[in-house]
Write an enzyme that holds these catalytic residues in place. Sequence first.
Site, PDB file in Angstrom:
ATOM      1  N   SER A  30      -1.690  26.735  -5.415  1.00  0.00           N
ATOM      2  CA  SER A  30      -1.520  28.249  -5.513  1.00  0.00           C
ATOM      3  C   SER A  30      -2.051  28.830  -7.056  1.00  0.00           C
ATOM      4  O   SER A  30      -2.139  29.872  -7.427  1.00  0.00           O
ATOM      5  CB  SER A  30       0.093  28.398  -5.861  1.00  0.00           C
TER       6      SER A  30
ATOM      7  N   HIS B 207      15.285  13.179  11.653  1.00  0.00           N
ATOM      8  CA  HIS B 207      14.151  13.016  12.468  1.00  0.00           C
ATOM      9  C   HIS B 207      13.280  11.767  12.284  1.00  0.00           C
ATOM     10  O   HIS B 207      12.244  11.471  12.975  1.00  0.00           O
ATOM     11  CB  HIS B 207      13.023  14.396  12.193  1.00  0.00           C
ATOM     12  N   HIS B 208      13.387  11.022  11.340  1.00  0.00           N
ATOM     13  CA  HIS B 208      12.902   9.663  11.144  1.00  0.00           C
ATOM     14  C   HIS B 208      13.706   8.768  12.014  1.00  0.00           C
ATOM     15  O   HIS B 208      13.324   7.525  11.881  1.00  0.00           O
ATOM     16  CB  HIS B 208      13.046   9.167   9.714  1.00  0.00           C
TER      17      HIS B 208
ATOM     18  N   TYR C  11       8.839  15.825   0.343  1.00  0.00           N
ATOM     19  CA  TYR C  11       8.723  17.188  -0.329  1.00  0.00           C
ATOM     20  C   TYR C  11       8.373  17.179  -1.626  1.00  0.00           C
ATOM     21  O   TYR C  11       7.758  17.870  -2.219  1.00  0.00           O
ATOM     22  CB  TYR C  11       9.565  18.018   0.054  1.00  0.00           C
TER      23      TYR C  11
ATOM     24  N   HIS D  34      13.396  12.042   3.081  1.00  0.00           N
ATOM     25  CA  HIS D  34      12.593  13.294   3.485  1.00  0.00           C
ATOM     26  C   HIS D  34      12.489  14.201   2.239  1.00  0.00           C
ATOM     27  O   HIS D  34      11.401  14.589   2.229  1.00  0.00           O
ATOM     28  CB  HIS D  34      13.420  14.190   4.753  1.00  0.00           C
TER      29      HIS D  34
ATOM     30  N   GLU E 189      11.927  13.035  -0.534  1.00  0.00           N
ATOM     31  CA  GLU E 189      10.848  12.565  -1.375  1.00  0.00           C
ATOM     32  C   GLU E 189       9.436  12.939  -0.643  1.00  0.00           C
ATOM     33  O   GLU E 189       8.616  13.242  -1.378  1.00  0.00           O
ATOM     34  CB  GLU E 189      10.975  11.060  -0.929  1.00  0.00           C
TER      35      GLU E 189
ATOM     36  N   ARG F 156       2.152   0.997  14.931  1.00  0.00           N
ATOM     37  CA  ARG F 156       1.708   0.821  13.525  1.00  0.00           C
ATOM     38  C   ARG F 156       2.222  -0.581  13.057  1.00  0.00           C
ATOM     39  O   ARG F 156       2.789  -1.264  13.846  1.00  0.00           O
ATOM     40  CB  ARG F 156       2.354   2.047  12.706  1.00  0.00           C
TER      41      ARG F 156
ATOM     42  N   SER G 227      12.581   6.008 -14.407  1.00  0.00           N
ATOM     43  CA  SER G 227      11.363   6.826 -15.025  1.00  0.00           C
ATOM     44  C   SER G 227      11.488   8.189 -14.369  1.00  0.00           C
ATOM     45  O   SER G 227      11.376   9.280 -14.829  1.00  0.00           O
ATOM     46  CB  SER G 227      10.067   6.052 -14.718  1.00  0.00           C
ATOM     47  N   SER G 228      11.531   8.278 -13.017  1.00  0.00           N
ATOM     48  CA  SER G 228      11.595   9.563 -12.318  1.00  0.00           C
ATOM     49  C   SER G 228      12.569  10.654 -12.795  1.00  0.00           C
ATOM     50  O   SER G 228      12.262  11.563 -13.162  1.00  0.00           O
ATOM     51  CB  SER G 228      11.504   9.272 -10.817  1.00  0.00           C
TER      52      SER G 228
ATOM     53  N   LYS H 201       3.650  29.811   3.313  1.00  0.00           N
ATOM     54  CA  LYS H 201       3.052  29.563   2.301  1.00  0.00           C
ATOM     55  C   LYS H 201       1.531  29.481   2.553  1.00  0.00           C
ATOM     56  O   LYS H 201       0.409  30.007   2.112  1.00  0.00           O
ATOM     57  CB  LYS H 201       3.097  28.098   1.835  1.00  0.00           C
TER      58      LYS H 201
ATOM     59  N   TRP I  26       7.412   0.088   3.721  1.00  0.00           N
ATOM     60  CA  TRP I  26       7.742   0.391   2.564  1.00  0.00           C
ATOM     61  C   TRP I  26       9.160   1.077   2.741  1.00  0.00           C
ATOM     62  O   TRP I  26       9.938   1.512   1.626  1.00  0.00           O
ATOM     63  CB  TRP I  26       6.926   1.965   2.173  1.00  0.00           C
TER      64      TRP I  26
ATOM     65  N   THR J 217       7.099  26.572   5.364  1.00  0.00           N
ATOM     66  CA  THR J 217       5.690  26.275   5.170  1.00  0.00           C
ATOM     67  C   THR J 217       4.665  27.097   5.656  1.00  0.00           C
ATOM     68  O   THR J 217       3.442  27.205   5.023  1.00  0.00           O
ATOM     69  CB  THR J 217       5.447  24.841   5.923  1.00  0.00           C
TER      70      THR J 217
ATOM     71  N   ASP K 229       6.006  21.588 -26.657  1.00  0.00           N
ATOM     72  CA  ASP K 229       5.828  20.297 -25.935  1.00  0.00           C
ATOM     73  C   ASP K 229       7.000  20.264 -24.827  1.00  0.00           C
ATOM     74  O   ASP K 229       7.569  21.055 -24.694  1.00  0.00           O
ATOM     75  CB  ASP K 229       5.985  19.180 -27.030  1.00  0.00           C
TER      76      ASP K 229
ATOM     77  N   HIS L   7       0.865  -1.280   0.040  1.00  0.00           N
ATOM     78  CA  HIS L   7      -0.116   0.017   0.176  1.00  0.00           C
ATOM     79  C   HIS L   7       0.844   1.202  -0.096  1.00  0.00           C
ATOM     80  O   HIS L   7       0.802   2.208  -0.787  1.00  0.00           O
ATOM     81  CB  HIS L   7      -0.818  -0.074   1.217  1.00  0.00           C
TER      82      HIS L   7
HETATM   83  C1  HEM Z   1       6.072  20.748   8.833  1.00  0.00           C
HETATM   84  C2  HEM Z   1       6.341  19.764   7.887  1.00  0.00           C
HETATM   85  C3  HEM Z   1       6.728  18.487   8.511  1.00  0.00           C
HETATM   86  C4  HEM Z   1       7.336  17.997   9.361  1.00  0.00           C
HETATM   87  C5  HEM Z   1       7.784  18.959  10.561  1.00  0.00           C
HETATM   88  C6  HEM Z   1       7.445  16.506   9.585  1.00  0.00           C
HETATM   89  C7  HEM Z   1       8.006  15.777  10.676  1.00  0.00           C
HETATM   90  C8  HEM Z   1       7.934  14.471  10.649  1.00  0.00           C
HETATM   91  C9  HEM Z   1       8.567  13.616  11.576  1.00  0.00           C
HETATM   92  C10 HEM Z   1       9.484  14.319  12.637  1.00  0.00           C
HETATM   93  C11 HEM Z   1       8.380  12.354  10.895  1.00  0.00           C
HETATM   94  C12 HEM Z   1       8.900  11.185  11.756  1.00  0.00           C
HETATM   95  C13 HEM Z   1       7.926  10.386  12.587  1.00  0.00           C
HETATM   96  C14 HEM Z   1       8.595   9.026  13.358  1.00  0.00           C
HETATM   97  O1  HEM Z   1       8.753   8.196  12.387  1.00  0.00           O
HETATM   98  O2  HEM Z   1       8.634   9.244  14.490  1.00  0.00           O
HETATM   99  C15 HEM Z   1       7.660  12.471   9.854  1.00  0.00           C
HETATM  100  C16 HEM Z   1       7.392  11.059   9.171  1.00  0.00           C
HETATM  101  C17 HEM Z   1       6.727  11.076   8.088  1.00  0.00           C
HETATM  102  N1  HEM Z   1       6.339  12.324   7.293  1.00  0.00           N
HETATM  103 FE1  HEM Z   1       6.472  14.083   7.896  1.00  0.00          FE
HETATM  104  N2  HEM Z   1       6.806  16.212   8.270  1.00  0.00           N
HETATM  105  C18 HEM Z   1       6.494  17.262   7.753  1.00  0.00           C
HETATM  106  C19 HEM Z   1       5.763  17.224   6.571  1.00  0.00           C
HETATM  107  C20 HEM Z   1       5.471  16.070   5.768  1.00  0.00           C
HETATM  108  C21 HEM Z   1       5.144  16.261   4.287  1.00  0.00           C
HETATM  109  C22 HEM Z   1       4.669  17.430   3.745  1.00  0.00           C
HETATM  110  C23 HEM Z   1       5.062  14.880   4.116  1.00  0.00           C
HETATM  111  C24 HEM Z   1       4.611  14.130   2.778  1.00  0.00           C
HETATM  112  C25 HEM Z   1       3.803  14.757   1.963  1.00  0.00           C
HETATM  113  C26 HEM Z   1       5.374  14.041   5.069  1.00  0.00           C
HETATM  114  C27 HEM Z   1       5.405  12.686   5.102  1.00  0.00           C
HETATM  115  C28 HEM Z   1       5.784  11.924   6.069  1.00  0.00           C
HETATM  116  C29 HEM Z   1       5.713  10.542   5.907  1.00  0.00           C
HETATM  117  C30 HEM Z   1       5.204   9.622   4.890  1.00  0.00           C
HETATM  118  C31 HEM Z   1       6.324   9.852   7.235  1.00  0.00           C
HETATM  119  C32 HEM Z   1       6.608   8.511   7.807  1.00  0.00           C
HETATM  120  C33 HEM Z   1       7.829   8.014   7.044  1.00  0.00           C
HETATM  121  C34 HEM Z   1       7.493   6.509   7.900  1.00  0.00           C
HETATM  122  O3  HEM Z   1       8.206   6.252   8.848  1.00  0.00           O
HETATM  123  O4  HEM Z   1       7.029   5.614   6.978  1.00  0.00           O
HETATM  124  N3  HEM Z   1       5.651  14.872   6.230  1.00  0.00           N
HETATM  125  N4  HEM Z   1       7.270  13.628   9.662  1.00  0.00           N
HETATM  126 CU   LIG Z   2      10.805  13.580   6.998  1.00  0.00          CU
END
Ligand code: HEM
Ligand SMILES: [Cu+2]
Lengths: 698, 283
Positions: free
Chosen positions: A269, A303-304, A258, A254, A256, A451, A170-171, A332, A143, A329, A107, A78
């Site tokens: 916008s 931070h991950h 964005y 990370h 990614e 999770r 591709s990307s 915006k 994933w 952010t 084009d 998923h």
């Molecule tokens: C203000 C902006 C953001 C901050 C401060 C932020 C911060 C964080 C942090 C600290 C985690 C880690 C959490 C953990 O695993 O304990 C996280 C996970 C994640 N964030 Fe964000 N994030 C932000 C915006 C976004 C955006 C814009 C996206 C995607 C469009 C995103 C997608 C994700 C995803 C997919 C994960 C989980 C990854 C995983 O462990 O599978 N985040 N974020």
């Molecule tokens: Cu991140």
Amino acid sequence: MEANLAPSLPDEHHAAPTGVWRWLTTTNHKDIGTLYFWFAATMFLIGGLMAMLIRAELFQPGLQLVQPEVFNQLTTMHGLIMIFGVIMPAFTAFANWQVPLMIGAPDMAFPRMNNWSFWLLPVAGVFLVGSLFLPGGAVAGGWTMYPPLFMQGGISYDLTIFAIHIMGASSIMGSINIATTILNMRAPGMTLMKMPLFVWTWLITAFLLIAVMPVLAGAVTMLLTDRNFGTHFFDAAGGGDPVMFQHVFWFFGHPEVYILILPAFGIISSVIPTFSRKPLFGYASMVYATASIAILSFLVWGHHMFTVGMPAAAQLYFMYATLLIAVPTGVKVFNWVATMWRGSLTFETAMLFAVAFVCLFTIGGFSGLVLAMVPVDIQLQDTYYVVAHFHYVLVTGALFSIYAGLYYWLPKWTGHRVNETWGRWHFWLSAVSVNVLFFPMHFLGLAGMPRRIPDYALQFADFNRVASLGGFIFGASQILLLIVILKCIRGGVKAEARAWEGAEGLEWTVASPALHARLGYEQSGMSAADNQRTSRRLVVLALAMFAFGFALVPLYDVFCDLTGLNRDAAQALANNTQVDASRKVRIELVANVQDGALWRFAAPNLPVDVHPGELVQVEYELENLSDRPLIGRAVPSYAPLAAAAHFKKIDCFCFREQRLAPHEKIRLPVLFVLDRGVARDMKVVTLSYTFFALGKRT
Amino acid sequence: MTTQPGGYYLPAPSHWPLVGSLALMSAALGATLLIHDLAGGGWLLAAGGVGLATMLVGWFGKVIRESESGLHGAQVDQSFRWGMGWFIFSEVMFFAAFFGALFYGRMISVPDLAGGEQLRLLWPGYSGGWPTTGPGVEAAFTPMSPWGIPALNTLLLLSSGATVTWAHWGLKRGRRGQLNLGLALTVALGLIFLGFQVYEYHYAYTALGLTLGAGIYGATFFMLTGFHGLHVTIGSLMLLVILGRSLAGHFRPDHHFAFEAVSWYWHFVDVVWLLLFIFVYWL
Ligand code: HEM
Ligand SMILES: [Cu+2]
């Protein structure tokens, strides 16, 4: 329609292929955009069905529908499918359709390569989905593909690696194409700072993609060789480290996220100004905010990984840097709100989704900030809180922006107006159910539900049931979208060239539908002084952001000195003069130490019994066992967690650097008050300190 | 607003991308099967390879014919420049991942394993240091000395960078002889480099005991130099094509981006080698 455009185009000298062959061989950006779109839609259906199955399994505790292995495969697939198969291709669909129209290019810069970028995706998609049916099932470790778990899987793991290579190719090709188109094929007079914001966000996204997809390719290549060819990148026995994978992966990961949101910012916008009938507020600040987000996104991957073990200084750095992203952010979000301020607003479906995006994406941004704080994340990492966070940013963020963009540009693509009644039903059902689906996940996470788990403890049952119900409604509502799109393709009210009366931009000057017409303008080169100035500014901005990122820790110290932030604890004492003599709480003191060979770190032998409100002092001991000076630092933690709020430390050695000469032994006092608010049934509280060595260990 | 196409060449529909996708599909499936010793893997992989080669020949052949018939105006040329630049940037990032692994191993994971709790609990007596097979891999090897073949290879690649630039000067001044000679020399130097590298790998495996499985040192050594070698191979092939085209009279002093693209690529491969030489072989 087509007659008034581009009288003679080079490719029209050839007989245009028809039927399937047309789609297989096309070099037209609009055809390719359509292909990307339908690919994303198909994968959305598949990934969505998986989500339905996941929610059905989680509807109640116990194992009902799927076995744990299958459940893990479902969550993994998923995630991979939604990220690489839905959101990214959907954004690329928008780029293909819109970028040439918006900048007045005939084009894409490399039409044939554009075709290849697309036709690689179905290959990867078949590999991913097909791997579910291979012996041993699909990839099941999440994933993020962390080793060592990833080392243990069967044939589908290798196939998935190749799928990722192919998607990466591709990307990268797609992004090279988009970046080149934007940089080299703008209509005369369209300087960089006059480009629509959607084009800007895609230019920056393309840069991010070209920078990080190869890193992901490298990471999975190392997985491949570790699995099959005897290398030891992620194996401690060979001097490698599984944590290294996480570093490489999140260095990709990370940026990614964005990649998954910047084009959304671009779409929003475009939509909000149209339906506010005002130009976008703060265009230049939007551009620079996008650029700073992109640059900062390279500096925050840690931070991950707060819980995998990293030096305290690194945790602090990643925390501050991550929090910093909130600034651009926020710029915006404020700009979108300011655009709507005093506009003549109307709420067509596109606008509804855009407004929902602004509100709900912001919730996701906030939960991101919460997670960015180390002490909080240590509790929440790998709980449903994280799931709630990224679904708010990805579903109500990225996906809603895609919906907004579809409702906005479908008239341009199909030549028909969208059926607003159906659209509104789709919006309201989605917007309500998506919150029923994801909001309770915050509570589940705070309560500690992990999770990626198919079964759970009873106390989580209620919120899970609510979430599942919301999920089913959300899933079903998406059928409405399909109906809207099909209706729009098949007929309906004819759309004018300027399908929305408030819309600005080149794409609204060509007829709707814009199918096969290829815009053509005399082209401008890249020489305009304006462009150079913008590029220079962006480079300076990039350097400044990097420097700022690295200066964060010292800056924070200065900030604390100036504001007295860390002295707050001392003031708490004043409010705390009354002692509750009617009860006692037992405080157990624990000391943990990393590198036990170098240090001795000891807690007082006996627990202390204290009255709430009473001022208490205890002493820890620290000894340097080695022959050289050492530096270290202690970090406190509390159990149960709820006690933390009532612990007021007046003086503590925690977080302070301790420097010890060889064989030096020091006493570390802690002066604290357990305040009267502590719950009556809390009879025992554990205060534990973990001592870390700082600096290089050899 | 004008509706002139502006002269930007837009190619007709083409089947080559499709061929490429099918070929990659076959190759990836084949490789997967081969890794797991399943029937048909080798065939599929070979078919994929042939398909990919066919596609490259067909596709680039078409681009070359288009270029020679004057379809690529100045703006198309500019697109190629941007495209090649971005492509090389993506390659830089690919190598960065592996350099990252090398630095991580040397500066973080190996010292960590040789100190603190890990040392006491997991592998007492492990002394760390570099090069190393790591604490748990029982293999003795001698590291590759930088001052034999690697130093020679550095010299070869650096001179090949010079020869390709010399060829470029020839092309710009219309001296076809210098162009062809420069290109031929560059290809020759590239091929000698590859020959040395094959010898070096053989020597590493047979005489030094240095293999892909020799811990983090072996892994980073072979993956970094191996991917670099692959790039030299591709670069040499591209140079050969350019040489062939040059002999066939292609390129004009003011229109020869294919040549420049390949020489950019070649310089990039050169720079990667210098970093390899310093960080993998020398330090
Ligand atoms: C203000 C902006 C953001 C901050 C401060 C932020 C911060 C964080 C942090 C600290 C985690 C880690 C959490 C953990 O695993 O304990 C996280 C996970 C994640 N964030 Fe964000 N994030 C932000 C915006 C976004 C955006 C814009 C996206 C995607 C469009 C995103 C997608 C994700 C995803 C997919 C994960 C989980 C990854 C995983 O462990 O599978 N985040 N974020
Ligand atoms: Cu991140």
